[in-house]
Design a protein around this motif. Sequence first.
Motif, PDB file in Angstrom:
ATOM      1  N   VAL A  34       3.498   6.712 -10.036  1.00 11.74           N
ATOM      2  CA  VAL A  34       3.822   4.919  -9.737  1.00 11.74           C
ATOM      3  C   VAL A  34       4.813   4.616 -10.872  1.00 11.74           C
ATOM      4  O   VAL A  34       4.519   5.022 -12.074  1.00 11.74           O
ATOM      5  CB  VAL A  34       2.514   4.238  -9.846  1.00 11.74           C
ATOM      6  CG1 VAL A  34       2.727   2.793  -9.789  1.00 11.74           C
ATOM      7  CG2 VAL A  34       1.424   4.557  -8.759  1.00 11.74           C
ATOM      8  N   ARG A  38       5.532  -0.916 -11.897  1.00 14.50           N
ATOM      9  CA  ARG A  38       4.711  -1.155 -11.009  1.00 14.50           C
ATOM     10  C   ARG A  38       3.318  -1.012 -11.207  1.00 14.50           C
ATOM     11  O   ARG A  38       2.398  -1.309 -10.488  1.00 14.50           O
ATOM     12  CB  ARG A  38       5.081  -0.417  -9.756  1.00 14.50           C
ATOM     13  CG  ARG A  38       6.492  -0.562  -9.389  1.00 14.50           C
ATOM     14  CD  ARG A  38       6.519  -2.068  -8.789  1.00 14.50           C
ATOM     15  NE  ARG A  38       8.116  -2.302  -8.168  1.00 14.50           N
ATOM     16  CZ  ARG A  38       8.593  -3.246  -7.947  1.00 14.50           C
ATOM     17  NH1 ARG A  38       7.676  -4.438  -7.554  1.00 14.50           N
ATOM     18  NH2 ARG A  38       9.695  -3.411  -7.446  1.00 14.50           N
ATOM     19  N   LYS A  39       2.841  -0.110 -12.475  1.00 13.80           N
ATOM     20  CA  LYS A  39       1.468   0.140 -12.585  1.00 13.80           C
ATOM     21  C   LYS A  39       0.537  -0.921 -12.854  1.00 13.80           C
ATOM     22  O   LYS A  39      -0.791  -0.632 -12.447  1.00 13.80           O
ATOM     23  CB  LYS A  39       1.509   0.820 -14.068  1.00 13.80           C
ATOM     24  CG  LYS A  39       2.375   2.305 -13.940  1.00 13.80           C
ATOM     25  CD  LYS A  39       1.776   2.995 -15.025  1.00 13.80           C
ATOM     26  CE  LYS A  39       2.601   4.495 -14.820  1.00 13.80           C
ATOM     27  NZ  LYS A  39       2.258   5.402 -15.666  1.00 13.80           N
ATOM     28  N   ASP A  41       1.030  -3.797 -10.783  1.00 12.10           N
ATOM     29  CA  ASP A  41       1.496  -4.801  -9.678  1.00 12.10           C
ATOM     30  C   ASP A  41       0.443  -4.408  -8.418  1.00 12.10           C
ATOM     31  O   ASP A  41       0.796  -3.195  -7.982  1.00 12.10           O
ATOM     32  CB  ASP A  41       3.028  -4.128  -9.360  1.00 12.10           C
ATOM     33  CG  ASP A  41       3.401  -5.061  -8.347  1.00 12.10           C
ATOM     34  OD1 ASP A  41       2.551  -5.714  -7.572  1.00 12.10           O
ATOM     35  OD2 ASP A  41       4.719  -5.001  -7.913  1.00 12.10           O
ATOM     36  N   PHE A  44       1.920  -3.500  -5.095  1.00 13.98           N
ATOM     37  CA  PHE A  44       2.808  -2.124  -5.050  1.00 13.98           C
ATOM     38  C   PHE A  44       1.697  -1.209  -4.343  1.00 13.98           C
ATOM     39  O   PHE A  44       2.017  -0.489  -3.415  1.00 13.98           O
ATOM     40  CB  PHE A  44       3.009  -1.492  -6.163  1.00 13.98           C
ATOM     41  CG  PHE A  44       3.690  -0.111  -6.337  1.00 13.98           C
ATOM     42  CD1 PHE A  44       4.887  -0.005  -5.942  1.00 13.98           C
ATOM     43  CD2 PHE A  44       2.951   0.962  -6.533  1.00 13.98           C
ATOM     44  CE1 PHE A  44       5.384   1.401  -5.586  1.00 13.98           C
ATOM     45  CE2 PHE A  44       3.295   2.229  -6.303  1.00 13.98           C
ATOM     46  CZ  PHE A  44       4.690   2.509  -6.006  1.00 13.98           C
ATOM     47  N   MET A  45       0.390  -0.943  -4.824  1.00 14.95           N
ATOM     48  CA  MET A  45      -0.428  -0.246  -4.225  1.00 14.95           C
ATOM     49  C   MET A  45      -0.749  -0.736  -2.939  1.00 14.95           C
ATOM     50  O   MET A  45      -1.049   0.153  -1.895  1.00 14.95           O
ATOM     51  CB  MET A  45      -1.702   0.223  -5.170  1.00 14.95           C
ATOM     52  CG  MET A  45      -1.197   1.007  -6.194  1.00 14.95           C
ATOM     53  SD  MET A  45      -0.336   2.550  -6.064  1.00 14.95           S
ATOM     54  CE  MET A  45      -1.723   3.740  -5.635  1.00 14.95           C
ATOM     55  N   THR A  47       1.259  -2.202  -0.675  1.00 17.55           N
ATOM     56  CA  THR A  47       2.239  -1.832   0.017  1.00 17.55           C
ATOM     57  C   THR A  47       2.300  -0.330   0.337  1.00 17.55           C
ATOM     58  O   THR A  47       2.237   0.056   1.758  1.00 17.55           O
ATOM     59  CB  THR A  47       3.558  -2.230  -0.665  1.00 17.55           C
ATOM     60  OG1 THR A  47       3.811  -3.447  -0.918  1.00 17.55           O
ATOM     61  CG2 THR A  47       4.649  -1.690   0.296  1.00 17.55           C
ATOM     62  N   MET A  48       1.670   0.456  -0.648  1.00 21.81           N
ATOM     63  CA  MET A  48       1.671   1.982  -0.517  1.00 21.81           C
ATOM     64  C   MET A  48       0.529   2.222   0.638  1.00 21.81           C
ATOM     65  O   MET A  48       0.611   3.144   1.536  1.00 21.81           O
ATOM     66  CB  MET A  48       1.514   2.664  -1.653  1.00 21.81           C
ATOM     67  CG  MET A  48       2.629   2.834  -2.599  1.00 21.81           C
ATOM     68  SD  MET A  48       4.027   3.565  -1.905  1.00 21.81           S
ATOM     69  CE  MET A  48       5.134   1.935  -1.694  1.00 21.81           C
ATOM     70  N   ARG A  69      14.799   2.684  -4.397  1.00 19.71           N
ATOM     71  CA  ARG A  69      14.657   1.432  -4.309  1.00 19.71           C
ATOM     72  C   ARG A  69      15.827   0.670  -3.578  1.00 19.71           C
ATOM     73  O   ARG A  69      16.772   0.784  -3.738  1.00 19.71           O
ATOM     74  CB  ARG A  69      14.925   0.932  -5.856  1.00 19.71           C
ATOM     75  CG  ARG A  69      13.987   1.605  -6.954  1.00 19.71           C
ATOM     76  CD  ARG A  69      14.353   1.355  -8.285  1.00 19.71           C
ATOM     77  NE  ARG A  69      12.882   0.434  -8.670  1.00 19.71           N
ATOM     78  CZ  ARG A  69      13.129  -0.393  -9.550  1.00 19.71           C
ATOM     79  NH1 ARG A  69      14.078  -0.623 -10.288  1.00 19.71           N
ATOM     80  NH2 ARG A  69      11.994  -1.079  -9.697  1.00 19.71           N
ATOM     81  N   PHE A  73      11.918  -2.762  -0.459  1.00 14.45           N
ATOM     82  CA  PHE A  73      10.840  -2.702  -1.446  1.00 14.45           C
ATOM     83  C   PHE A  73      10.980  -3.611  -2.414  1.00 14.45           C
ATOM     84  O   PHE A  73       9.981  -3.920  -3.226  1.00 14.45           O
ATOM     85  CB  PHE A  73      11.051  -1.097  -1.934  1.00 14.45           C
ATOM     86  CG  PHE A  73       9.930  -0.603  -2.820  1.00 14.45           C
ATOM     87  CD1 PHE A  73       8.624  -0.702  -2.289  1.00 14.45           C
ATOM     88  CD2 PHE A  73      10.085  -0.272  -3.870  1.00 14.45           C
ATOM     89  CE1 PHE A  73       7.749  -0.025  -3.020  1.00 14.45           C
ATOM     90  CE2 PHE A  73       8.980   0.142  -4.773  1.00 14.45           C
ATOM     91  CZ  PHE A  73       7.771   0.224  -4.225  1.00 14.45           C
ATOM     92  N   ASP A  74      12.225  -3.938  -3.185  1.00 15.36           N
ATOM     93  CA  ASP A  74      12.243  -4.788  -4.255  1.00 15.36           C
ATOM     94  C   ASP A  74      12.237  -6.086  -4.024  1.00 15.36           C
ATOM     95  O   ASP A  74      12.406  -7.038  -4.931  1.00 15.36           O
ATOM     96  CB  ASP A  74      13.521  -4.293  -5.128  1.00 15.36           C
ATOM     97  CG  ASP A  74      13.178  -2.885  -5.621  1.00 15.36           C
ATOM     98  OD1 ASP A  74      11.870  -2.762  -6.025  1.00 15.36           O
ATOM     99  OD2 ASP A  74      14.138  -2.252  -6.049  1.00 15.36           O
ATOM    100  N   SER A  76      11.627  -9.971  -3.334  1.00 21.44           N
ATOM    101  CA  SER A  76      10.216 -10.566  -2.904  1.00 21.44           C
ATOM    102  C   SER A  76      10.577 -11.368  -1.823  1.00 21.44           C
ATOM    103  O   SER A  76      11.504 -11.838  -1.343  1.00 21.44           O
ATOM    104  CB  SER A  76      10.069 -11.473  -4.222  1.00 21.44           C
ATOM    105  OG  SER A  76      10.904 -12.588  -4.042  1.00 21.44           O
TER     106      SER A  76
END
Length: 82
Positions: A34, A38-39, A41, A44-45, A47-48, A69, A73-74, A76
């Motif tokens: 990650v 994003r750790k 965020d 993020f997870m 979305t994954m 990127r 993905f980036d 908002s």
Amino acid sequence: MNTTNNIVPAQVVALKKQRVILKTETNEVITVDVPQGRKHDKFFMLTMADLLRSGLWIPVNRTLHQLMRYDWFDTSFKNYAF
């Protein structure tokens, strides 16, 4: 080094703590840490996890073991105009 073949489509096949496991069209398994930013965020997870459920293909750098990127993905949600 030829970087053309380093960007490949891959599907998320598993989520581990701070890691995303992907599989390419040729069944190559790529593990991506990650990204540092994003750790913490939570989206993020999420979305994954959505990508895991949907089976969508996303661009991955197979040599650097990084997600690519792009705006999908980036950017908002607030920045999109409907």
